[in-house]
Design a protein around this motif. Sequence first.
Motif, mmCIF file in Angstrom:
data_model
loop_
_atom_site.group_PDB
_atom_site.id
_atom_site.type_symbol
_atom_site.label_atom_id
_atom_site.label_comp_id
_atom_site.label_asym_id
_atom_site.label_seq_id
_atom_site.Cartn_x
_atom_site.Cartn_y
_atom_site.Cartn_z
ATOM 1 N N ILE A 149 50.601 -17.569 9.683
ATOM 2 C CA ILE A 149 49.481 -18.515 9.762
ATOM 3 C C ILE A 149 48.179 -17.712 9.771
ATOM 4 C CG2 ILE A 149 48.430 -20.342 11.190
ATOM 5 C CD1 ILE A 149 51.578 -20.205 12.347
ATOM 6 N N ILE A 150 47.304 -18.064 8.843
ATOM 7 C CA ILE A 150 46.009 -17.366 8.826
ATOM 8 C C ILE A 150 44.881 -18.364 9.101
ATOM 9 C CG2 ILE A 150 46.593 -15.360 7.404
ATOM 10 C CD1 ILE A 150 45.684 -16.812 4.941
ATOM 11 N N THR A 151 43.897 -17.896 9.854
ATOM 12 C CA THR A 151 42.710 -18.703 10.142
ATOM 13 C C THR A 151 41.554 -18.102 9.367
ATOM 14 O OG1 THR A 151 43.585 -19.113 12.338
ATOM 15 C CG2 THR A 151 41.253 -19.634 12.002
ATOM 16 N N LEU A 152 40.790 -18.969 8.681
ATOM 17 C CA LEU A 152 39.662 -18.489 7.885
ATOM 18 C C LEU A 152 38.368 -18.570 8.677
ATOM 19 C CD1 LEU A 152 40.523 -20.147 4.433
ATOM 20 C CD2 LEU A 152 41.457 -18.077 5.506
ATOM 21 N N ASN A 153 37.339 -17.895 8.190
ATOM 22 C CA ASN A 153 36.065 -17.871 8.927
ATOM 23 C C ASN A 153 35.360 -19.217 8.924
ATOM 24 O OD1 ASN A 153 35.591 -17.551 6.220
ATOM 25 N ND2 ASN A 153 33.885 -16.137 6.443
ATOM 26 N N ASN A 154 35.837 -20.163 8.093
ATOM 27 C CA ASN A 154 35.251 -21.515 8.150
ATOM 28 C C ASN A 154 36.093 -22.436 9.040
ATOM 29 O OD1 ASN A 154 37.516 -22.005 6.688
ATOM 30 N ND2 ASN A 154 36.482 -22.628 4.806
ATOM 31 N N GLY A 155 37.101 -21.864 9.725
ATOM 32 C CA GLY A 155 37.910 -22.628 10.671
ATOM 33 C C GLY A 155 39.182 -23.206 10.070
ATOM 34 N N GLU A 156 39.328 -23.173 8.748
ATOM 35 C CA GLU A 156 40.547 -23.726 8.138
ATOM 36 C C GLU A 156 41.753 -22.849 8.505
ATOM 37 O OE1 GLU A 156 39.863 -26.018 4.136
ATOM 38 O OE2 GLU A 156 38.678 -24.193 4.081
ATOM 39 N N VAL A 157 42.906 -23.522 8.645
ATOM 40 C CA VAL A 157 44.128 -22.810 9.020
ATOM 41 C C VAL A 157 45.187 -23.048 7.946
ATOM 42 C CG1 VAL A 157 45.881 -22.527 10.821
ATOM 43 C CG2 VAL A 157 43.556 -23.189 11.458
ATOM 44 N N LEU A 158 45.781 -21.967 7.452
ATOM 45 C CA LEU A 158 46.772 -22.070 6.374
ATOM 46 C C LEU A 158 48.100 -21.496 6.856
ATOM 47 C CD1 LEU A 158 44.626 -20.444 3.493
ATOM 48 C CD2 LEU A 158 44.379 -22.729 4.482
ATOM 49 N N SER A 159 49.156 -22.233 6.564
ATOM 50 C CA SER A 159 50.474 -21.749 6.951
ATOM 51 C C SER A 159 51.335 -21.596 5.692
ATOM 52 C CB SER A 159 51.122 -22.754 7.902
ATOM 53 O OG SER A 159 52.486 -22.432 8.045
ATOM 54 N N SER A 160 52.102 -20.507 5.632
ATOM 55 C CA SER A 160 52.988 -20.306 4.483
ATOM 56 C C SER A 160 54.165 -19.425 4.888
ATOM 57 C CB SER A 160 52.212 -19.676 3.319
ATOM 58 O OG SER A 160 51.425 -18.610 3.790
ATOM 59 N N SER A 161 55.149 -19.362 4.012
ATOM 60 C CA SER A 161 56.326 -18.532 4.326
ATOM 61 C C SER A 161 56.012 -17.062 4.163
ATOM 62 C CB SER A 161 57.472 -18.875 3.373
ATOM 63 O OG SER A 161 57.769 -20.229 3.446
ATOM 64 N N LEU A 162 54.961 -16.781 3.382
ATOM 65 C CA LEU A 162 54.634 -15.387 3.092
ATOM 66 C C LEU A 162 53.135 -15.269 2.855
ATOM 67 C CD1 LEU A 162 55.805 -12.525 2.344
ATOM 68 C CD2 LEU A 162 55.905 -13.325 -0.015
ATOM 69 N N VAL A 163 52.533 -14.196 3.405
ATOM 70 C CA VAL A 163 51.129 -13.890 3.099
ATOM 71 C C VAL A 163 51.111 -12.570 2.322
ATOM 72 C CG1 VAL A 163 48.881 -13.260 4.032
ATOM 73 C CG2 VAL A 163 50.182 -15.098 5.097
ATOM 74 N N ILE A 164 50.457 -12.592 1.174
ATOM 75 C CA ILE A 164 50.363 -11.371 0.371
ATOM 76 C C ILE A 164 48.951 -10.799 0.519
ATOM 77 C CG2 ILE A 164 50.542 -10.394 -1.953
ATOM 78 C CD1 ILE A 164 52.500 -12.699 -2.591
ATOM 79 N N ALA A 165 48.881 -9.563 1.007
ATOM 80 C CA ALA A 165 47.580 -8.903 1.170
ATOM 81 C C ALA A 165 47.281 -8.131 -0.105
ATOM 82 C CB ALA A 165 47.616 -7.958 2.364
ATOM 83 N N ALA A 166 46.271 -8.617 -0.849
ATOM 84 C CA ALA A 166 45.830 -7.914 -2.069
ATOM 85 C C ALA A 166 44.321 -7.750 -1.959
ATOM 86 C CB ALA A 166 46.222 -8.710 -3.309
ATOM 87 N N ASP A 167 43.880 -7.415 -0.740
ATOM 88 C CA ASP A 167 42.440 -7.358 -0.472
ATOM 89 C C ASP A 167 41.883 -5.940 -0.515
ATOM 90 O OD1 ASP A 167 43.979 -6.970 1.798
ATOM 91 O OD2 ASP A 167 42.614 -7.937 3.185
ATOM 92 N N GLY A 168 42.497 -5.098 -1.358
ATOM 93 C CA GLY A 168 41.900 -3.804 -1.673
ATOM 94 C C GLY A 168 42.169 -2.710 -0.648
ATOM 95 N N GLY A 169 41.599 -1.535 -0.931
ATOM 96 C CA GLY A 169 41.889 -0.332 -0.145
ATOM 97 C C GLY A 169 41.550 -0.451 1.337
ATOM 98 N N ASN A 170 40.509 -1.229 1.672
ATOM 99 C CA ASN A 170 40.162 -1.390 3.090
ATOM 100 C C ASN A 170 40.771 -2.662 3.652
ATOM 101 O OD1 ASN A 170 38.556 0.927 3.181
ATOM 102 N ND2 ASN A 170 36.866 -0.191 2.212
ATOM 103 N N SER A 171 41.912 -3.033 3.150
ATOM 104 C CA SER A 171 42.556 -4.309 3.489
ATOM 105 C C SER A 171 42.459 -4.684 4.973
ATOM 106 C CB SER A 171 44.029 -4.245 3.087
ATOM 107 O OG SER A 171 44.710 -5.369 3.575
ATOM 108 N N GLN A 172 41.809 -5.822 5.180
ATOM 109 C CA GLN A 172 41.657 -6.329 6.536
ATOM 110 C C GLN A 172 42.996 -6.916 7.005
ATOM 111 O OE1 GLN A 172 39.800 -10.024 6.515
ATOM 112 N NE2 GLN A 172 39.206 -10.019 8.676
ATOM 113 N N LEU A 173 43.710 -7.539 6.048
ATOM 114 C CA LEU A 173 45.004 -8.138 6.380
ATOM 115 C C LEU A 173 46.013 -7.066 6.818
ATOM 116 C CD1 LEU A 173 47.164 -10.573 5.968
ATOM 117 C CD2 LEU A 173 44.756 -11.080 5.986
#
Length: 394
Positions: A149-173
């Motif tokens: 489950i990920i929470t976004l900076n606008n407050g939205e919450v997303l749930s999934s079976s898998l989260v894929i981190a493709a946010d680059g070399g300094n990946s926050q995820l």
Amino acid sequence: MTIDNTVQQFDVSVVGGGMVGAAIALALSQAGLRVALVEQQAPAEFNAASAPELRVSSINLASEAWLRHLGAWQALEQMRLCPYQRLQAFEQPHSIVTFAAKDIKRSHLGHIVENNLLKLALWQQFAANVTQFCPALVTKLQQTASEAIITLNNGEVLSSSLVIAADGGNSQLRQLAGIGTNGWQYQQSCLVALVNTAYQQQDVTWQQFTSTGPKAFLPLPGKQASIVWYDAAPRIKQLAALNRSQLTQELLKAFPEQLGQVEVVASSWFPLARMDANQYYAGRVVLAGDAAHTINPLAGQGVNLGFADAKQLTALIVSAWQNKTDIGAAKLLLTYQRKRKPANLLMMTAMDGFYQAFGNTLAPIRKLRQLALSVVSRNRLLKTLVARYAVGSD
Ligand SMILES: Cc1cc2nc3c(=O)[nH]c(=O)nc-3n(C[C@H](O)[C@H](O)[C@H](O)COP(=O)(O)OP(=O)(O)OC[C@H]3O[C@@H](n4cnc5c(N)ncnc54)[C@H](O)[C@@H]3O)c2cc1C
């Protein structure tokens, strides 16, 4: 953990919609999965009249074939890209090793593309089952036995079976998932310049190896090109502080005569780092592309490795999904890691070998690398093997 009913449900959430993340989101959505794509910055629209952007990549044939299969390559062809038929490597301008597409019976060896346009071409293919959250950042990650489950900076919450981190070399995820890394910053940095050239559009990309670092030429459409100058970090900082006409003069002094007359249009510089994630997944979070590994860009392999990750990972997910098994299962993610981590490490190590060998001024090493270049240049089979490797063939 209790999840309230404002949580939005997806099969997969992809964080980072750059070249790799967007390709993953597209491939999964084309197989019918419901995908959430979280990205901080949408790609800029294409304007044929604008100058090419500074960030460009050399895309090999293997990546091109997959992007064509996804339908994005055709969109890119409608915008702007530059094929090249020859790849040259040399130390001295009079003794050049040339790898040619015709030697491996191909029409070209690869293309130079603008990163933003490739991202845009992928985004243009998204159908309704890709829900875009953009601009948005992830602020929180929670994992249960069956969900991430990920929470976004606008407050939205997303749930999934898998989260894929493709946010680059300094990946926050990657950090939120607690995955450590190892690596280092190279002593070299690189300066990238967009230049106007005296020559018409060229079909060759070349790299001159010098003791202070390689100097590379990447052709762009029309009378333009991208120049990459690798050198000691302080020297690159010094070059980056010059104005365009001063930088043009420095380029003309330092680059081999093949460059011809050029004029700098824009430039920027990048530190060079090597980074390898200790593992490619933790729970239901999996890494792909630069979030998993960053490599010395010397041989233009970074995003090609990222596309190879993306192709492998999406094939495993789609197969599990079609068989109605858990797409975030540890077994699946371990298979992905086993297939991609050794291949990525091998390429990183090969690039480090190049970096060490060509940056070395010791006479015996210099002789050895001159010998290596001359052996490759005279041996047809070796040249064919190198060319096949460069285009991404097995
Ligand atoms: C000078 C230079 C030259 C290079 N040349 C080549 C080349 O010729 N060929 C090649 O194959 N590779 C090359 N590379 C490497 C290539 O650029 C990278 O491998 C590639 O960009 C990685 O793609 P990616 O999608 O994994 O990550 P990125 O391109 O970094 O994309 C990450 C995406 O995630 C988004 N994002 C970041 N953080 C967040 C967040 N917290 N939340 C939401 N979204 C986020 C970003 O906006 C971006 O869209 C080069 C690199 C450099 C530095």
